[in-house]
Design an enzyme around this catalytic site. Structure first.
Site, PDB file in Angstrom:
ATOM      1  N   LYS A  36      -8.382   1.865   9.954  1.00  0.00           N
ATOM      2  CA  LYS A  36      -9.492   1.847   9.007  1.00  0.00           C
ATOM      3  C   LYS A  36     -10.933   2.582   9.870  1.00  0.00           C
ATOM      4  O   LYS A  36     -10.875   3.567   9.643  1.00  0.00           O
ATOM      5  CB  LYS A  36      -9.637   0.450   8.823  1.00  0.00           C
ATOM      6  CG  LYS A  36      -8.651  -0.193   7.880  1.00  0.00           C
ATOM      7  CD  LYS A  36      -8.795  -1.582   7.605  1.00  0.00           C
ATOM      8  CE  LYS A  36      -7.981  -2.023   6.438  1.00  0.00           C
ATOM      9  NZ  LYS A  36      -6.641  -2.014   6.805  1.00  0.00           N
ATOM     10  N   SER A  57     -12.103  -8.770   3.263  1.00  0.00           N
ATOM     11  CA  SER A  57     -12.255  -7.389   2.686  1.00  0.00           C
ATOM     12  C   SER A  57     -12.284  -7.275   1.116  1.00  0.00           C
ATOM     13  O   SER A  57     -12.929  -6.435   0.441  1.00  0.00           O
ATOM     14  CB  SER A  57     -10.924  -6.641   3.079  1.00  0.00           C
ATOM     15  OG  SER A  57      -9.949  -7.009   2.367  1.00  0.00           O
ATOM     16  N   HIS A  83     -11.179  -5.530   9.446  1.00  0.00           N
ATOM     17  CA  HIS A  83     -12.155  -4.909   8.906  1.00  0.00           C
ATOM     18  C   HIS A  83     -13.401  -4.728   9.387  1.00  0.00           C
ATOM     19  O   HIS A  83     -14.692  -4.641   8.765  1.00  0.00           O
ATOM     20  CB  HIS A  83     -12.320  -5.443   7.235  1.00  0.00           C
ATOM     21  CG  HIS A  83     -11.191  -4.994   6.492  1.00  0.00           C
ATOM     22  ND1 HIS A  83     -11.244  -3.873   5.558  1.00  0.00           N
ATOM     23  CD2 HIS A  83     -10.080  -5.574   6.034  1.00  0.00           C
ATOM     24  CE1 HIS A  83     -10.015  -4.029   5.050  1.00  0.00           C
ATOM     25  NE2 HIS A  83      -9.302  -5.225   5.177  1.00  0.00           N
TER      26      HIS A  83
END
Length: 707
Positions: free
Chosen positions: A435, A359, A387
């Site tokens: 996320k 990330s 991610h």
């Protein structure tokens, strides 16, 4: 008066500002005085200054007098009416808190009182008298005669201020406060102290948020809600329905009253997403990684971890907590990994722990090649897709799915593994719900026995309260929606390409990478923080600076997050703001890094090495056949896919009842693209929810390029 951008202009003329570090000034600006809660620590210090002290006293008096001066005039009534308050014989005179004019006046009075108290002299008796006199006159002035809410209001007594100083530590006793202070000073000295901005994302205005001041709005360019699913209408709808039926909390741990149908259904959904036998949900992916790796490492006899040097802190902590041996290999370096695997007997249990998308730099792990080495040397593969889930692959299962894009697209919702595919070859996959899926929680996916072992032994799973049913329902709705609709992923990639291209055009140094991460290299901790502050205070753009230990010293950066909900106008504003900020702070541009030989992959002498193709191809994005959704313009609503919404609702019919849209609303939906208004549940109850955003099923459209 405490804005950091304003203070920097007076560093040359003020001895205190000149010798005080920027990080210390920021702490003083953003910390409330414990003795005088209406002012900051910096303002409290300023009252001692021979220049600022009298100026602050004079200004506070002017403000209080200003509120009193409009008393009894039409301006007072205008202030009330603008807030929807119409005082009079029929109105309640119960409290001063209903009055906007009074609230502002009382706030000014409190500040005046605190300033007076903070500026007390050595002579405590005189200071108390002066503070009391100032406070009394301030409150008298603030009690606006013409304000009807003041007529029957009882003046609140001043809140007592804690005046007792911290007692001295007895001889021979450990000074805990001194220890805390010393540890914090270390963080300030190496510039690794973390600052926490008050940012409140607005569901109806994503990606806009308000700061600590509800009237001050900023555009968020660093959140991990990558797709805006935190305010997707069907996610919110599902969460509301689950909340109404199951309440706010889970009621206990998974083993004691907290193991509900919502949790089991989410785990089944996640197992299907990754085409694995089973999945297990945790309170976060930090906990999932820590609990899983610590349990595996402690249970496997003589286990050895092989860890990428850029792995996330949660993985590092999990390996450390296991007590097992850990061997580091260079980031994404297959030769280094193999050389270290060769040093251990094949019969020794081994786990290769790595990530798909890193990330902070945007690189992507060589998943297929690591699987090859794992099979060759008898190791398990532990892949962190935090991610990547929701963002890659035709169904959002991550990079491992994306590497066999067409095969997984053809397989659709069949949960069976695709033999020989990269995702099937990975033993353990971890992901997050906090996320791209816009909610909260983490999970692992793998074989039945592996998941059952972690469920049976991991303290991080066993001894923590289960996630609330409404949160779990929202997470599942988000996963299902993204399984069915690829448009958000496609549009995000289009916007990422646009921002990267625009940065390159103005010589802004972006760390090259094939993923959605846009790391802008600054190369200095102080400059990175100054740039973040400047963007926030002068441009209303929030981008958090990333410093050591998250990244190496000298590789400090601003990590920009682009979403499908950012508009072309917002992108234009971002580019202009970065250009101006880099110029005014004299931050190195791409050409500067090239002249210096490069750093963190930026400005390398071998330009070919710096050219990295995105993992999403033009065909996958929809640029070849023209099926990519349009980039938004200001004023346009975000797309919501009607088919995906319908499938989400079907998934929850058994637990929450059927959602039906009455015929008039349905006709209107077909006409102008709206999804719902009044919902009817299967049981016959009627619940109303707010109108959803516009629905759009992507057709042959062109990508709108920014001017």
């Amino acid at each position: 008066m405490d804005k950091l951008s304003s203070l920097s202009r007076f560093k040359n003329s003020c001895p205190f500002l000149g010798r005080t570090k920027q990080s210390t000034l920021r702490t003083l600006c953003t910390s409330t005085s414990p003795k005088y809660p209406s002012i900051s620590l910096l303002t409290e210090r300023a009252t001692k200054c021979p220049v600022m002290g009298p100026a602050l006293a004079a200004r506070s008096t002017q403000i209080v007098a200003g509120y009193a001066s409009v008393a009894g005039t039409a301006e007072v009534h205008h202030m009330h009416h603008s807030k929807g308050i119409f005082p009079g014989p029929g109105s309640s005179m119960a409290g001063i808190e209903k009055c906007p004019h009074a609230a502002a006046a009382r706030a000014a009075a409190r500040i005046a009182e605190d300033l007076a108290a903070a500026a007390k002299d050595e002579d405590k008796a005189d200071a108390k008298k002066q503070a009391a006199t100032t406070a009394a006159s301030s409150k008298a002035a603030a009690a606006a005669v013409g304000c009807p809410f003041h007529k029957n209001a009882t003046t609140e007594s001043s809140k007592s201020k804690p005046a007792q100083e911290a007692s001295d530590v007895s001889p021979g006793m450990f000074n805990y406060e001194h220890f805390y202070d010393a540890e914090l000073e270390k963080k300030h000295k190496d510039q690794s102290y973390r600052y926490f901005n008050n940012i409140n994302r607005l569901a109806a205005k994503f990606p806009v948020a308000h700061t600590g001041n509800v009237k001050e709005e900023v555009e968020v360019w660093c959140a991990n809600d990558y797709l805006g699913m935190g305010n997707n209408p069907v996610v919110l709808e599902t969460m509301h329905r689950a909340l109404d039926k199951y309440g706010a909390g889970a009621g206990g741990t998974r083993n004691i009253a907290g193991n509900g149908a919502m949790h089991l259904a989410l785990e089944q959904e996640l197992a299907s997403l990754h085409r694995k036998d089973a999945a297990l949900v945790f309170s976060s992916c930090y906990v999932a990684n820590d609990a899983t790796l610590s349990t595996l490492g402690s249970k496997l006899p003589n286990c050895v971890f092989f860890s990428d040097t850029m792995n996330h802190a949660s993985m590092i902590q999990g390996m450390r907590h296991s007590g097992a041996k850990k061997v580091l290999f260079k980031h994404n370096d297959l030769q280094d990994l193999e050389a270290k695997l060769q040093m251990w007997p094949k019969e020794t249990p081994k786990i290769i722990a790595f990530e798909s998308v890193y990330s902070m730099c945007g690189s992507i792990g060589p998943i297929k090649e690591i699987c090859d080495l794992a099979e060759k040397y008898g190791a398990l593969t532990f892949l962190d897709e935090v991610h990547a889930v929701g963002l890659y692959g035709p169904r959002g299962a991550g990079v491992a799915e994306h590497l066999d894009y067409q095969a997984h697209k053809r397989a659709g919702e069949n949960p069976a593994p695709i033999k020989g595919s990269v995702m099937d070859r990975v033993d353990i996959i971890t992901g997050t719900l906090g996320k791209a899926y816009g909610t909260v929680g983490g999970y692992i996916a793998g074989s039945h026995d592996f998941v059952d072992m972690i469920r049976s032994y991991a303290p991080g799973f066993i001894f923590t309260t289960s996630l609330p049913p409404a949160t779990v329902a929202a997470a599942r709705a988000s996963v299902v929606y993204q399984k069915e609709y690829v448009g958000d992923r496609q549009l995000k990639q289009v916007n990422v390409r646009e921002v990267k291209q625009r940065f390159e055009q103005i010589d802004i140094p972006v760390v090259p990478g094939p993923s959605h991460i846009v790391p802008v290299l600054v190369g200095d901790a102080g400059l990175a923080k100054a740039a973040s502050d400047k963007l926030l205070t002068e441009h209303n753009i929030y981008v958090q600076s990333i410093n050591y230990p998250t990244v190496a010293v000298g590789e400090e950066r601003l990590r920009v997050t682009v979403t499908p909900r950012h508009t072309l106008e917002q992108i234009d504003k971002l580019i202009r703001a970065f250009d101006q900020t880099f110029t005014e702070l004299n931050i190195n541009r791409l050409s500067d890094w090239k002249a210096l030989g490069g750093r963190a992959g930026v400005g390398l002498a071998n330009s070919a090495k710096a050219q990295v193709e995105p993992i999403w191809t033009d065909e996958q994005v929809g640029l070849v056949d023209g099926t990519v959704p349009r980039t938004l313009r200001d004023g346009l609503k975000a797309f919501v896919d009607a088919k995906a919404v319908g499938i989400v609702r079907e998934r929850f019919e058994e637990l929450l009842g059927r959602v039906t849209v009455d015929q008039k609303v349905e006709a209107k939906a077909n006409e102008n693209g709206l999804v719902k208004a009044t919902l009817k549940l299967k049981a016959g109850t009627k619940q109303s929810y707010g109108q959803m955003h516009h629905v759009h099923v992507p057709t042959l459209v062109e990508v709108v390029q920014s001017a």
